[in-house]
Design an enzyme around this catalytic site. Structure first.
Site, short mmCIF file in Angstrom:
data_model
loop_
_atom_site.label_atom_id
_atom_site.label_comp_id
_atom_site.label_asym_id
_atom_site.label_seq_id
_atom_site.Cartn_x
_atom_site.Cartn_y
_atom_site.Cartn_z
N ASP A 16 2.27 7.21 6.44
CA ASP A 16 2.35 6.51 5.15
C ASP A 16 2.81 5.06 5.30
O ASP A 16 3.46 4.51 4.41
CB ASP A 16 3.28 7.27 4.18
CG ASP A 16 2.84 8.71 4.03
OD1 ASP A 16 1.62 8.96 3.99
OD2 ASP A 16 3.72 9.59 3.97
N LYS A 64 -1.70 2.50 6.36
CA LYS A 64 -2.89 2.40 7.24
C LYS A 64 -4.15 2.20 6.41
O LYS A 64 -5.05 1.46 6.79
CB LYS A 64 -3.03 3.68 8.09
CG LYS A 64 -1.85 3.90 9.02
CD LYS A 64 -1.97 5.22 9.77
CE LYS A 64 -1.82 6.45 8.93
NZ LYS A 64 -0.49 6.68 8.33
N GLY A 78 -3.02 11.12 3.49
CA GLY A 78 -3.14 10.61 2.13
C GLY A 78 -3.03 9.10 2.19
O GLY A 78 -2.00 8.57 2.59
N HIS A 79 -4.13 8.45 1.88
CA HIS A 79 -4.14 6.98 1.94
C HIS A 79 -4.40 6.45 0.53
O HIS A 79 -5.42 6.76 -0.06
CB HIS A 79 -5.24 6.47 2.85
CG HIS A 79 -5.23 7.08 4.22
ND1 HIS A 79 -4.15 6.97 5.08
CD2 HIS A 79 -6.15 7.82 4.89
CE1 HIS A 79 -4.43 7.62 6.20
NE2 HIS A 79 -5.63 8.15 6.12
N GLN A 112 -1.95 10.25 10.08
CA GLN A 112 -0.58 10.54 10.51
C GLN A 112 -0.02 9.36 11.32
O GLN A 112 -0.38 8.24 11.05
CB GLN A 112 -0.50 11.87 11.29
CG GLN A 112 -0.76 13.07 10.40
CD GLN A 112 -2.22 13.25 10.07
OE1 GLN A 112 -3.08 13.30 10.96
NE2 GLN A 112 -2.55 13.36 8.81
P1 GDP Z 1 -1.19 5.56 4.78
O1 GDP Z 1 -1.15 7.05 4.75
O2 GDP Z 1 -0.62 4.98 6.01
O3 GDP Z 1 -2.54 5.00 4.45
O4 GDP Z 1 -0.20 5.07 3.61
P2 GDP Z 1 -0.06 5.66 2.12
O5 GDP Z 1 -1.22 5.22 1.32
O6 GDP Z 1 0.25 7.11 2.17
O7 GDP Z 1 1.27 4.97 1.64
C1 GDP Z 1 1.40 3.59 1.60
C2 GDP Z 1 1.68 3.17 0.14
O8 GDP Z 1 2.16 1.85 0.12
C3 GDP Z 1 0.43 3.14 -0.74
O9 GDP Z 1 0.80 3.54 -2.03
C4 GDP Z 1 0.00 1.68 -0.72
O10 GDP Z 1 -0.69 1.30 -1.91
C5 GDP Z 1 1.32 1.00 -0.64
N1 GDP Z 1 1.33 -0.28 0.07
C6 GDP Z 1 0.65 -0.62 1.21
N2 GDP Z 1 1.01 -1.85 1.63
C7 GDP Z 1 1.95 -2.28 0.73
C8 GDP Z 1 2.75 -3.48 0.64
O11 GDP Z 1 2.68 -4.38 1.45
N3 GDP Z 1 3.64 -3.54 -0.42
C9 GDP Z 1 3.76 -2.54 -1.34
N4 GDP Z 1 4.67 -2.69 -2.33
N5 GDP Z 1 3.04 -1.41 -1.27
C10 GDP Z 1 2.15 -1.29 -0.24
P1 IMO Z 2 -0.89 9.91 6.54
O1 IMO Z 2 -2.18 9.80 7.26
C1 IMO Z 2 3.11 11.66 6.41
C2 IMO Z 2 3.58 15.68 8.09
C3 IMO Z 2 3.90 16.81 7.14
C4 IMO Z 2 4.71 17.71 8.05
C5 IMO Z 2 4.01 17.56 9.40
C6 IMO Z 2 3.01 18.65 9.72
O2 IMO Z 2 -0.99 9.81 5.06
O3 IMO Z 2 0.15 9.01 7.13
P2 IMO Z 2 0.59 19.25 8.81
O4 IMO Z 2 0.12 19.62 7.42
O5 IMO Z 2 -0.09 18.06 9.37
O6 IMO Z 2 0.57 20.41 9.75
O7 IMO Z 2 2.14 18.88 8.61
O8 IMO Z 2 3.34 16.30 9.34
N1 IMO Z 2 2.37 14.90 7.74
C7 IMO Z 2 2.40 13.67 7.24
N2 IMO Z 2 3.43 12.88 6.86
N3 IMO Z 2 1.86 11.18 6.33
C8 IMO Z 2 0.82 11.94 6.72
O9 IMO Z 2 -0.45 11.46 6.78
C9 IMO Z 2 1.05 13.26 7.16
N4 IMO Z 2 0.26 14.27 7.60
C10 IMO Z 2 1.08 15.27 7.97
O10 IMO Z 2 4.66 16.37 6.03
O11 IMO Z 2 6.03 17.20 8.20
MG MG Z 3 -0.30 8.59 3.64
#
Ligand code: GDP
Ligand code: IMO
Ligand code: MG
Length: 428
Positions: free
Chosen positions: A13, A16, A40-41, A223
């Protein structure tokens, strides 16, 4: 500069999805190489917000060919659900390519994921419950179902029956659940075959040809490094290789082709699920990061655990992945803090340790040693050049860069596509 890998450098998270989207218009192919719909992106484009799980974030850019590589595990029902939802919003998904060798998540994998977690009780990993672990376990155990099996009913039936033979004993006798019928599974999988057929192929060959033709290919990791099954905080990890090496095995492209590895780090740290997290905060500052950064899981909606930036983890990620550039996201979330602590090393049972300890017990005992930097109050969301940032924000970034093992080439200052400070070109 044709092959670029994006990986998470912390516990996921990091943003990416946003980083991939940022490079979108300059790439030809985007490849998901590991994980499944546990990812989850969230990507924000103008006033539109997209949540992607199984599909690579690059699918949102017109003209890009999205690829799901052999290293991914696919829940076919989720795949079509996501494709339909994007199509309804006007996203062109017609170019999607899927590896015939990718493994399939079935109903019994999801069930086993959930019952195993329940069985672990207090020791549970906190998985996303999407069947990821059991599907990779079957792959390694050589009893998995691959996408190509959906094109041969006889083989599919044989494989599902063989897998269920063993699993039904476990489900019924150990977990006290009802047995799962092979017919149900086979029927459900076969209902997708015709829709899948045009998308499925030898994606390793297709990517090879694209690279030979000088196309730019972006490998998008799900991840993160600390969740990698080999290099993360095992057993509190996911079941795939989320590190840069996974881009090669998970797509069929030789490691020598990879030119650049971009590590995504947050300006602080978060984690979802169980496991060690040395800089975790349980006080008002942890809550400050959670509410300001809106730290709730895109996949499960769980509140994310929050803590300060951990420089040894960034250095570890730089090393394990061969990071050439970091993108630091969410610097804007730190605005308003008088002081910002950064973990520079750990105290492990009275001894100063500068790098992430190899022993899991030591990592569990690691107490952060902090250095504190002055904060800023100015709104930084409009900054586009490094010099637009307040002096204290610049100093924070430079201090972290010096500790983190690679240059920080871009800095996120807001969720939107445009909210980014560029320092060095990420594709050149
Ligand atoms: P990922 O799984 O690595 O793609 O990241 P996620 O989407 O799960 O979580 C990142 C969150 O941060 C998302 O809600 C993005 O919209 C938000 N985000 C990404 N870059 C920035 C930033 O520079 N500032 C803020 N405030 N939010 C950001
Ligand atoms: P993105 O791509 C954050 C964590 C789960 C759990 C562990 C194993 O959005 O960064 P799983 O269901 O993969 O067997 O769970 O990994 N986990 C993540 N945490 N971001 C993710 O994906 C994750 N995908 C799995 O919370 O601790
Ligand atoms: Mg994510």
């Amino acid at each position: 500069m044709p092959a670029i890998v994006i990986i998470g450098a912390q516990w996921g998270d990091e943003g990416k999805g946003k980083a991939t989207d940022l490079l979108g218009s300059r790439i030809d192919y985007v490849v998901k190489f590991n994980g499944g719909n546990n990812a989850g992106h969230t990507v924000v484009i103008g006033d539109q917000k997209y949540a992607l799980h199984l599909l690579p974030s690059g699918i949102l850019t017109d003209g890009v060919t999205p690829v799901i590589g052999n290293g991914v595990v696919i829940d076919v029902e989720v795949l079509f659900h996501e494709l339909e939802a994007l199509t309804a919003r006007g996203v062109d998904v017609s170019k999607l390519r899927i590896s015939a060798n990718a493994h399939v998540i079935t109903h019994y994998h999801r069930t086993l994921d959930k019952v195993t977690e329940r069985f672990l009780g207090k020791k549970q990993i906190g998985t996303t419950g999407r069947g990821i672990g059991p599907t990779y376990a079957d792959k390694i155990n050589r009893v998995g179902i691959r996408i190509q099996d959906l094109f041969d009913e006889g083989i599919l039936r044989q494989k599902v029956e063989a897998a269920l033979d063993q699993k039904n004993h476990l489900l019924v006798k150990v977990y006290n659940r009802r047995a799962i019928s092979a017919d149900e599974i086979v029927e459900s999988l076969l209902s997708y075959t015709e829709r899948l057929r045009p998308m499925v192929g030898d994606t390793a060959l297709e990517l090879h040809e694209a690279l030979e033709a000088g196309k730019t290919v972006l490998f998008e990791g799900g991840q993160a490094t600390m969740l990698d099954v080999d290099h993360g905080t095992y057993p509190f990890v996911t079941s795939s290789n989320a590190t840069a090496g996974g881009a090669s095995t998970g797509s069929g492209i030789g490691p020598g082709r990879i030119d650049r590895v971009i590590g995504i780090v947050k300006a602080y740290t978060t984690r979802v699920g169980a496991g060690p997290f040395p800089t975790e905060l349980f006080d008002e500052w942890g809550e400050f990061l959670r509410s300001n950064g809106f730290e709730f899981g895109t996949t499960t909606g769980r509140p994310r655990r929050t803590g300060w930036y951990d420089a040894p983890i960034a250095r570890y990620s730089a090393r394990i992945n061969g990071v050439t550039d970091f993108v630091m996201t969410k610097l804007d979330v730190l605005t308003g803090l008088a002081e910002i602590p950064v973990c520079v090393a750990y105290d492990v049972d009275g001894v100063r340790v500068d790098e992430v300890p190899v022993s899991q017990s030591d990592f569990h005992h690691a107490v952060p040693i902090y250095e504190t930097f002055p904060g800023w109050n100015e709104d930084i969301s409009g900054a586009r050049e490094f010099s637009d940032l307040p002096k204290n924000a610049q100093d924070y970034v430079l201090a972290i860069e010096a500790m983190s093992g690679a240059r920080i080439s871009a800095i996120g200052v807001g969720p939107g596509r445009e909210a980014i400070v560029s320092r060095y070109d990420l594709i050149d």
